[in-house]
Design an enzyme around this catalytic site. Structure first.
Site, PDB file in Angstrom:
ATOM      1  CG  ASP A 142      -1.967   1.143   1.130  1.00 41.60           C
ATOM      2  OD1 ASP A 142      -2.348   1.517   0.011  1.00 41.60           O
ATOM      3  OD2 ASP A 142      -2.361   1.642   2.190  1.00 41.60           O
ATOM      4  CB  CYS A 222     -13.735  10.158  -1.485  1.00 41.77           C
ATOM      5  SG  CYS A 222     -13.595   8.535  -0.703  1.00 41.77           S
TER       6      CYS A 222
END
Length: 381
Positions: A142, A222
């Site tokens: 990630d 978001c």
């Protein structure tokens, strides 16, 4: 056996061995791909950044070249082992949204930081693979500039759904991803095709309209970006839409019909802590820095820091309609952090709990952002 046949046997045998090892180590799925044929994903990343959809995540354009081509990141890579670990929840994470007195934390953050869990297991696999083959390896989870989702789709772990996240037919939208780059040549798997069809459940589930079109997300709207990545105040128009989501948002993931096949995470360290399943806002608003660090020790929530977290909790309090939270919000009007003071004003205004006695504090406020919140609340001209 000829040299070519022997080489082919080695390529297939190594691939089979590492998939077996991945399963034994705790991963739920493991497929293999190569570092090539990412032109479409690379172009899509460029369009995403050009449109400004990355918001304040400056690291995206800064790492664009490395992110768009695994060989720029590591020139010797010949094969990429993509691994997935199921973190399926026990219930629907959206259940908390009907309980305004609690703060809703994204499923992935209700347990131990997945970076720590996955990276340790990746290193274990990589070390065994290197010892067996003599090939150099690198592991990524990630935080490195790796396009994990396009690589996972290319490897056949699933496909990128209309919510831009990976979807798998067996695990739905609940997969953590990790990768092992190696200089060894391995047999690759075919990609998975898109199975979204005409479904738009994930798009319709978004509380803030963060999807300008299918397969495209605007981070600036978001909730996950706003509550985790975004520093400072959140736009006033979006605050009421956040509801009680205090860290991340699972709405688009949870709405995916493919989740009906998903099982609860088998890795115990990825199962939700009971105290983070539905924590009371009244308790969270009392956290000072030390208490925040203690509560979220080992959790990814800890990374955003106490001030940003309390900012999020104040938005949830303002949206709750619960006047019993007003006193907790009022105590935060004198907090050392401007972002906390400012959001405390907004929360109290939303609750209809500001009074003329608060005007003295407004007059003394030195921070321009906080003064603007007082103006919007009607206690400063």
């Amino acid at each position: 056996m000829s040299g070519a046949a022997s080489r082919g046997h080695d390529i297939r045998g190594r691939a089979h061995w590492i998939k077996t090892l991945a399963r034994e180590t705790g991963f739920d799925i493991c497929h293999i791909t190569g570092p090539d044929d990412l032109d479409e994903a690379r172009a899509d990343l460029g369009r995403y950044i050009e449109a400004g959809y990355h918001g304040t995540m400056a690291w995206m354009p800064e790492t664009q070249a490395r992110r768009g081509d695994p060989r720029v990141l590591w020139p010797d890579v010949r094969s990429i082992i993509m691994l997935g670990m199921n973190y399926g929840p026990e219930g629907d994470p959206r259940d908390n949204l009907a309980r305004p007195e609690v703060g809703n934390i994204s499923v992935y953050a209700r347990h131990r930081d997945y970076h720590d869990v996955i990276k340790g297991k990746l290193k274990e696999i990589a070390q065994k693979f290197a010892a067996r083959t003599g090939a150099e390896v690198k592991v990524f989870v990630d935080t490195a500039p790796v396009m994990e989702k396009p690589l996972a789709a290319k490897a056949g772990l699933g496909w990128q759904g209309k919510h831009t996240n990976l979807v798998n037919r067996d695990f739905g939208s609940w997969l953590f991803l990790g990768s092992i780059f190696t200089a060894a040549e391995l047999e690759v798997d075919p990609p998975e095709r898109d199975h979204c069809g005409s479904c738009r459940a994930c798009l319709d589930a978004c509380p803030t309209g963060a999807f300008p079109s299918p397969y495209r997300i605007d981070a600036r709207r978001c909730v996950s970006y706003l509550t985790i990545e975004h520093k400072g105040p959140i736009d006033r128009e979006i605050r009421p839409l956040i509801g009680n989501r205090i860290y991340g948002c699972d709405d688009c993931l949870a709405a995916c019909p493919w989740n009906k096949f998903a099982e609860v995470a088998r890795e115990q360290k990825l199962r939700a802590r009971r105290d983070l399943g539905s924590p009371l806002l009244a308790d969270l608003l009392k956290l000072d820095d030390a208490a925040f660090r203690a509560l979220f020790s080992g959790s990814p929530v800890k990374r955003i820091g106490r001030n940003r977290f309390i900012r999020n909790c104040l938005i949830a309090a303002g949206n709750s309609g619960d006047l019993q939270l007003a006193e907790s919000c009022r105590r935060l009007l004198s907090d050392q952090a401007a972002e906390v003071r400012g959001m405390a004003i907004w929360a109290l205004a939303q609750l209809g709990a500001l009074t003329v006695s608060d005007e003295a504090g407004a007059q003394r406020e030195p921070d321009d952002y906080v003064r603007e919140e007082w103006k919007q609340a009607g206690l400063l001209p």
